[in-house]
Design an enzyme around this catalytic site. Structure first.
Site: not given
Ligand code: CP
Length: 304
Positions: A51-52, A80, A101, A129
């Protein structure tokens, strides 16, 4: 130059403007279709995501911009030994804005401190998040018309779930929020969060059984047990199916309660709940694109 590390990086008033913009994007998508022409978003994902990452990419493409990036650390020079600090200095030469991320708490913050472009924390370990929280708040505000005066149940892995930690941080700024934390003892919300709530005088209770609090809830936010953050598989297996929301439990809830989930879901919501109008977790995904479009425009200071 602004970054987004934590939902609290925006004031409540700034969040209202961001959500107004996201709602306008929802109503008038063509107005924004060329807003980011000539701009590039880099998605630097050192941890898996559906999603993100894809909603950030869809958001930039919807705005007429372009996207570059990597979707796992193994295909980047992190494999590396390149540091996050060096990587962001390189990415700053290629892109106008970066969503990152990382499995290590604080890594996007380190990147932001060395970056020449805005950095968005797209999830750092079990910490925060923030764009999921923006998604959650926009969903609640759009469907309920407000962000205060709720009894909010948070259910599942409250120890490792970064979406839960970010959402609590954000909701405490709105009036008359009462939290009900629903988890097995091993996955309780961390002490630093309950200490903060005590200091702020915000009411909360901790329960184990979902059934006992269902009738009280205005919002139920369920999370999966975070397998990737467990130290051993045995504990994960013991706890993974502790909660399963099904039709029988939904029958105990208010008619206008909303069920939210950041997704991915594993077993914690039975698919039989998906057709219940109170189940809004797939609508949440769509709101995630609108709010990320609004965020990109805001951090790039582009007005339409
Ligand atoms: N909600 C969420 O962070 O989903 P993903 O891990 O798929 O990005």
């Amino acid at each position: 130059m602004r970054h987004l590390m934590n939902p609290l990086d925006f004031t409540v008033e700034e969040l209202d403007s961001l959500f107004d913009l996201a709602n306008d994007i929802e109503k008038n998508p063509s107005k924004y279709a060329h807003a980011c022409e000539g701009k590039k978003l880099a998605t630097c994902f050192y941890e898996p995501s559906t999603r993100t990452r894809l909603s950030f990419e869809a958001a930039m493409l919807n705005l007429g911009g372009q996207v570059i990036g990597f979707s796992d650390a193994g295909s980047s020079s992190a494999s590396k030994g390149e540091s996050v600090s060096d990587t962001i200095r390189v990415i700053s030469c290629f892109a106008d804005i970066c969503a990152m991320r990382h499995p290590k708490e604080g890594a996007p913050m380190v990147a932001a401190s060395r970056s020449g472009i805005p950095v968005i924390n797209a999830g750092d370990g079990g910490h925060q998040h923030p764009t999921q929280t923006l998604t959650d708040l926009l969903t609640i505000r759009s469907l309920k018309g407000r962000l205060g005066r709720f009894t909010v149940g948070l259910c599942g892995d409250l120890k490792f779930g970064r979406t839960v930690h970010s959402l609590i941080n954000a909701l405490v700024r709105y009036p008359d929020i009462h939290f009900i934390f629903i988890s097995p003892p091993e996955l309780k919300v961390p002490d630093y969060i309950t200490d903060m709530l005590k200091e702020m005088g915000i009411s909360y209770e901790e329960v184990i059984r979902l059934e006992e609090c269902m009738p009280k809830l205005d919002l139920l936010y369920i999370t999966r047990v975070q397998r990737e953050r467990f130290f051993n598989e045995e504990d994960y297996v013991r706890l993974k199916d502790f909660y399963i929301l099904n039709k029988a439990k939904m029958a105990l809830a208010k008619d206008d309660m909303l069920v939210l989930h950041p997704l991915p879901r594993v077993n914690e919501i039975s698919v039989e709940v998906d057709d219940d109008p109170r189940a809004v977790y797939f609508k949440q995904v769509q709101y995630g694109v609108y709010v990320r479009m609004a965020l990109i425009l805001t951090l790039l200071e582009i007005r339409v």
